[in-house]
Scaffold this motif. Structure first.
Motif, PDB file in Angstrom:
ATOM      1  N   TYR A 202       4.663  -5.382  10.175  1.00 21.03           N
ATOM      2  CA  TYR A 202       4.576  -4.456   9.051  1.00 21.03           C
ATOM      3  C   TYR A 202       5.919  -3.755   8.878  1.00 21.03           C
ATOM      4  O   TYR A 202       6.645  -3.505   9.834  1.00 21.03           O
ATOM      5  CB  TYR A 202       3.435  -3.437   9.215  1.00 21.03           C
ATOM      6  CG  TYR A 202       3.471  -2.604  10.469  1.00 21.03           C
ATOM      7  CD1 TYR A 202       4.149  -1.387  10.499  1.00 21.03           C
ATOM      8  CD2 TYR A 202       2.811  -3.015  11.625  1.00 21.03           C
ATOM      9  CE1 TYR A 202       4.170  -0.610  11.652  1.00 21.03           C
ATOM     10  CE2 TYR A 202       2.823  -2.251  12.776  1.00 21.03           C
ATOM     11  CZ  TYR A 202       3.500  -1.041  12.784  1.00 21.03           C
ATOM     12  OH  TYR A 202       3.529  -0.282  13.919  1.00 21.03           O
TER      13      TYR A 202
ATOM     14  N   ILE B 173       0.863  -1.174   0.000  1.00 23.85           N
ATOM     15  CA  ILE B 173       0.000   0.000   0.000  1.00 23.85           C
ATOM     16  C   ILE B 173       0.902   1.228   0.000  1.00 23.85           C
ATOM     17  O   ILE B 173       1.882   1.277   0.754  1.00 23.85           O
ATOM     18  CB  ILE B 173      -0.890   0.025   1.267  1.00 23.85           C
ATOM     19  CG1 ILE B 173      -1.686  -1.270   1.422  1.00 23.85           C
ATOM     20  CG2 ILE B 173      -1.797   1.238   1.286  1.00 23.85           C
ATOM     21  CD1 ILE B 173      -2.726  -1.488   0.384  1.00 23.85           C
TER      22      ILE B 173
ATOM     23  N   ARG C   6      -4.190   2.665  10.556  1.00 26.65           N
ATOM     24  CA  ARG C   6      -3.992   3.865   9.758  1.00 26.65           C
ATOM     25  C   ARG C   6      -3.475   4.939  10.699  1.00 26.65           C
ATOM     26  O   ARG C   6      -3.544   4.804  11.919  1.00 26.65           O
ATOM     27  CB  ARG C   6      -5.275   4.316   9.075  1.00 26.65           C
ATOM     28  CG  ARG C   6      -6.295   4.891  10.032  1.00 26.65           C
ATOM     29  CD  ARG C   6      -7.464   5.500   9.307  1.00 26.65           C
ATOM     30  NE  ARG C   6      -8.427   5.957  10.300  1.00 26.65           N
ATOM     31  CZ  ARG C   6      -9.727   5.849  10.175  1.00 26.65           C
ATOM     32  NH1 ARG C   6     -10.241   5.293   9.104  1.00 26.65           N
ATOM     33  NH2 ARG C   6     -10.522   6.298  11.117  1.00 26.65           N
TER      34      ARG C   6
ATOM     35  N   SER D  26       5.063   3.744   2.104  1.00 29.89           N
ATOM     36  CA  SER D  26       4.721   2.423   1.569  1.00 29.89           C
ATOM     37  C   SER D  26       4.703   1.427   2.714  1.00 29.89           C
ATOM     38  O   SER D  26       5.593   1.433   3.574  1.00 29.89           O
ATOM     39  CB  SER D  26       5.752   1.972   0.532  1.00 29.89           C
ATOM     40  OG  SER D  26       5.843   2.904  -0.520  1.00 29.89           O
ATOM     41  N   VAL D  27       3.680   0.557   2.715  1.00 28.47           N
ATOM     42  CA  VAL D  27       3.510  -0.397   3.816  1.00 28.47           C
ATOM     43  C   VAL D  27       3.352  -1.811   3.261  1.00 28.47           C
ATOM     44  O   VAL D  27       2.573  -2.049   2.344  1.00 28.47           O
ATOM     45  CB  VAL D  27       2.256  -0.069   4.660  1.00 28.47           C
ATOM     46  CG1 VAL D  27       2.172  -0.998   5.865  1.00 28.47           C
ATOM     47  CG2 VAL D  27       2.252   1.386   5.095  1.00 28.47           C
ATOM     48  N   GLN D  28       4.094  -2.743   3.860  1.00 29.95           N
ATOM     49  CA  GLN D  28       3.987  -4.172   3.549  1.00 29.95           C
ATOM     50  C   GLN D  28       3.681  -4.893   4.857  1.00 29.95           C
ATOM     51  O   GLN D  28       4.342  -4.648   5.865  1.00 29.95           O
ATOM     52  CB  GLN D  28       5.299  -4.686   2.956  1.00 29.95           C
ATOM     53  CG  GLN D  28       5.266  -6.141   2.563  1.00 29.95           C
ATOM     54  CD  GLN D  28       4.422  -6.374   1.329  1.00 29.95           C
ATOM     55  OE1 GLN D  28       4.531  -5.657   0.341  1.00 29.95           O
ATOM     56  NE2 GLN D  28       3.562  -7.368   1.373  1.00 29.95           N
ATOM     57  N   THR D  29       2.661  -5.761   4.864  1.00 29.59           N
ATOM     58  CA  THR D  29       2.274  -6.458   6.095  1.00 29.59           C
ATOM     59  C   THR D  29       2.564  -7.954   5.996  1.00 29.59           C
ATOM     60  O   THR D  29       2.730  -8.500   4.902  1.00 29.59           O
ATOM     61  CB  THR D  29       0.774  -6.276   6.391  1.00 29.59           C
ATOM     62  OG1 THR D  29       0.015  -6.852   5.336  1.00 29.59           O
ATOM     63  CG2 THR D  29       0.427  -4.810   6.558  1.00 29.59           C
TER      64      THR D  29
ATOM     65  N   PHE E 179      -3.861   0.106   6.185  1.00 30.97           N
ATOM     66  CA  PHE E 179      -3.393  -1.208   5.751  1.00 30.97           C
ATOM     67  C   PHE E 179      -4.068  -2.264   6.618  1.00 30.97           C
ATOM     68  O   PHE E 179      -4.335  -2.056   7.795  1.00 30.97           O
ATOM     69  CB  PHE E 179      -1.866  -1.331   5.758  1.00 30.97           C
ATOM     70  CG  PHE E 179      -1.175  -0.970   7.040  1.00 30.97           C
ATOM     71  CD1 PHE E 179      -0.814  -1.933   7.961  1.00 30.97           C
ATOM     72  CD2 PHE E 179      -0.838   0.357   7.314  1.00 30.97           C
ATOM     73  CE1 PHE E 179      -0.150  -1.608   9.131  1.00 30.97           C
ATOM     74  CE2 PHE E 179      -0.160   0.704   8.474  1.00 30.97           C
ATOM     75  CZ  PHE E 179       0.181  -0.284   9.383  1.00 30.97           C
ATOM     76  N   LYS E 180      -4.386  -3.379   5.982  1.00 31.43           N
ATOM     77  CA  LYS E 180      -5.193  -4.424   6.618  1.00 31.43           C
ATOM     78  C   LYS E 180      -4.340  -5.582   7.083  1.00 31.43           C
ATOM     79  O   LYS E 180      -3.301  -5.888   6.498  1.00 31.43           O
ATOM     80  CB  LYS E 180      -6.260  -4.908   5.644  1.00 31.43           C
ATOM     81  CG  LYS E 180      -7.221  -3.810   5.248  1.00 31.43           C
ATOM     82  CD  LYS E 180      -8.215  -4.289   4.226  1.00 31.43           C
ATOM     83  CE  LYS E 180      -9.126  -3.131   3.823  1.00 31.43           C
ATOM     84  NZ  LYS E 180     -10.054  -3.507   2.776  1.00 31.43           N
TER      85      LYS E 180
END
Length: 128
Positions: A33, A2, A98, A12-15, A119-120
């Motif tokens: 994350y 995201i 968020r 930018s976010v990576q989970t 981000f979920k």
């Protein structure tokens, strides 16, 4: 991944799902994350504080405010980035986060907020 850009600052976010464990007779779901904050502006900026809204499908929204990120207040030069990893424990296998970063522009002295996109979190077994 995201991503969102606010005033030339790209977040930018990576989970990831890290697993489950019992604590105090309750099941907990661990998520990780990694966030990259990229300075696409022409000015030097510093991240001074953060604000999080944490959503857990089984609990009320939790709000967390604090200085910097993981104990640091990074100064980010134009064209450079700062990456860090952290985590979140939820009472359910589904949730989200968020928020925003409080930043200072070293050139103008302006203080501004940079949005962190929602981000979920979802454990693989909870997805259908």
């Amino acid at each position: 991944m995201i991503t969102q850009v606010t005033k030339g600052i790209k977040v930018s976010v990576q989970t990831s799902f890290e697993g489950t464990f019992f604590k105090n007779y309750k099941m907990h779901y661990a998520f990780g994350y990694t966030i990259t904050i990229e300075n696409q502006s022409k000015d030097v900026v510093q991240l001074t504080a953060r604000h999080w809204d944490i959503f857990d499908s089984l609990k009320e929204k939790e709000t967390v405010d604090g200085e910097g990120v993981i104990g640091k207040k990074p100064v980010i030069q134009p064209g450079k980035s700062h990456t860090y990893s952290s985590g979140c424990l939820l009472a359910s296998p589904i949730g989200a986060m968020r928020g925003f970063y409080h930043m200072v522009n070293f050139s103008s002295g302006e203080e501004f907020e940079v949005e962190i996109p929602t981000f979920k979190f979802a454990a693989p077994f909870a997805m259908n």
